[in-house]
Design an enzyme around this catalytic site. Structure first.
Site, mmCIF file in Angstrom:
data_model
loop_
_atom_site.group_PDB
_atom_site.id
_atom_site.type_symbol
_atom_site.label_atom_id
_atom_site.label_comp_id
_atom_site.label_asym_id
_atom_site.label_seq_id
_atom_site.Cartn_x
_atom_site.Cartn_y
_atom_site.Cartn_z
ATOM 1 N N THR A 148 0.889 -1.254 -0.008
ATOM 2 C CA THR A 148 -0.042 0.154 -0.011
ATOM 3 C C THR A 148 0.947 1.520 -0.012
ATOM 4 O O THR A 148 1.753 1.437 1.003
ATOM 5 C CB THR A 148 -0.903 0.061 1.215
ATOM 6 O OG1 THR A 148 -1.663 -1.192 1.372
ATOM 7 C CG2 THR A 148 -1.640 1.164 1.042
ATOM 8 N N LYS B 223 -7.382 1.515 -2.775
ATOM 9 C CA LYS B 223 -6.743 1.085 -1.682
ATOM 10 C C LYS B 223 -7.003 1.887 -0.371
ATOM 11 O O LYS B 223 -7.312 1.508 0.556
ATOM 12 C CB LYS B 223 -5.245 0.382 -1.861
ATOM 13 C CG LYS B 223 -4.531 -0.147 -0.483
ATOM 14 C CD LYS B 223 -5.353 -1.506 0.043
ATOM 15 C CE LYS B 223 -4.813 -1.641 1.277
ATOM 16 N NZ LYS B 223 -5.613 -2.558 2.055
ATOM 17 N N LYS C 91 0.048 5.170 8.501
ATOM 18 C CA LYS C 91 0.571 5.308 7.185
ATOM 19 C C LYS C 91 -0.404 5.607 6.071
ATOM 20 O O LYS C 91 -0.361 6.586 5.328
ATOM 21 C CB LYS C 91 1.706 4.360 6.713
ATOM 22 C CG LYS C 91 2.376 4.245 5.599
ATOM 23 C CD LYS C 91 1.886 3.446 4.744
ATOM 24 C CE LYS C 91 1.789 1.982 4.847
ATOM 25 N NZ LYS C 91 1.179 0.899 3.825
#
Ligand code: NAP
Length: 289
Positions: free
Chosen positions: A101, A176, A244
């Site tokens: 990701t 995502k 993150k």
């Protein structure tokens, strides 16, 4: 691409390790590289994989190199460092697939470098945590050239229950980050509901089964119920990785109220040392702070 294609795999973390096992189970030849070589060596004793000691070593044998690494910096480092994927010319037609990701910017940057070298590039992040990875039930989002997606699809089929082509490089990263924005909101919402109930004298043991039986019960609430009940915060998906992702969403223009609050919570939880625990440790953080 036939099932015989050779895959170079970089990143044997919580996700990478079960994913490699599924590729091998499906008949792919896989050679692995991991920063901590002990993990590669342990895996090679368990299943039929080759071991490489640098990313560049994979170039000699791979039709496809797949990366499954923590974040943008780790991915860029393994491509660009002195013994990285870009350090030599691949001796054959090569496709690189990044399943980590990362931000759409990182994908566009790396796809650009690949294009200059005649390498094909797909961004292919996944939805689903360790259990879906183990059971080959991931949902795989794909950006890049559709013809290359079709070539790599047999590998995606071995890793997930579906893969979806979404358009040019970077689109899968956007998908995502959108999915994980919702994931983070549900995760924190679950934590807040339990904390509220407990404050008013209702235990998590009584509340969680009824949440799971109701319309708001979902994969995430069901998956995290035992963690809350057993005070078990061993990471399947580390809180720092969710932090993150929400940071990346923020950097890409996410400025809606619940998302902004989630970002603040996760940054603070990470700063206070909860980052290496599972994402549902947001429950512990909010209970203790
Ligand atoms: P993880 O368990 O923390 O594993 C990270 C991997 O990256 C390890 O192989 C680690 O090597 C390697 N790495 C990190 N920094 C590095 C560096 N600077 N140089 C070289 N290697 C480095 O992470 P994960 O849970 O497998 O997640 C991998 C990716 O999938 C992340 O982008 C995450 O956001 C995403 N993801 C995770 C989940 C989940 O539920 N866990 C679900 C969907 C997507 P070492 O072994 O040497 O530390």
């Amino acid at each position: 691409m036939s099932v015989k294609l050779n895959i170079g795999w970089i990143g044997l973390g919580n996700m990478g390790t079960p994913m490699v096992k599924n590729l091998v189970k499906a008949g792919f030849e896989v050679t692995v590289y991991n920063r901590s070589a002990a993990k590669s060596e342990a895996l090679s004793k368990e299943i039929q994989v080759g071991v490489a000691y640098s990313p560049a070593e994979l170039l000699a044998t791979s039709d496809v190199i797949i990366t499954m690494l923590s974040d943008d910096n780790a991915v860029k480092e393994l491509y660009e460092r002195a013994d990285g994927i870009f350090s030599a010319h691949p001796g054959r037609e090569l496709t690189i697939v990044d399943m980590s990701t990362v931000s759409p910017e990182t994908t566009k940057y790396l796809a650009g470098l690949c294009a200059e070298k005649g390498i094909s590039y797909l961004d292919a992040p996944v939805a689903g945590s360790v259990k879906p990875a183990e059971e080959a039930q991931l949902v795989i989002m794909v950006g890049g050239d559709e013809k290359i997606y079709e070539k790599v699809k047999p590998a995606f089929d071995a890793l997930g229950r579906m893969s979806v082509y979404l358009g040019e490089n970077g689109k899968a990263n956007v998908a995502k980050l959108s999915v994980n924005l919702l994931l983070g909101i549900v995760d924190q919402g679950l934590a807040e509901a339990v904390i509220f109930a407990r404050k008013n004298g209702l235990s998590a043991e009584l509340l969680l089964p009824l949440i799971n039986a109701s319309a708001v019960g979902c994969g995430v609430t069901k998956m995290k119920t035992d963690n809350i009940l057993n005070n078990d915060f061993k990471p399947a998906f580390a809180l720092k990785l969710l932090a993150k992702d929400i940071r990346l969403a923020t950097e890409n223009g996410m400025d809606t109220p619940v998302g902004k609050s989630l970002h603040t919570t996760l940054q603070s939880a990470t700063a206070k040392g909860y980052g290496d625990q599972d994402m549902i440790a947001v429950f512990k953080y909010l209970s203790e702070n």
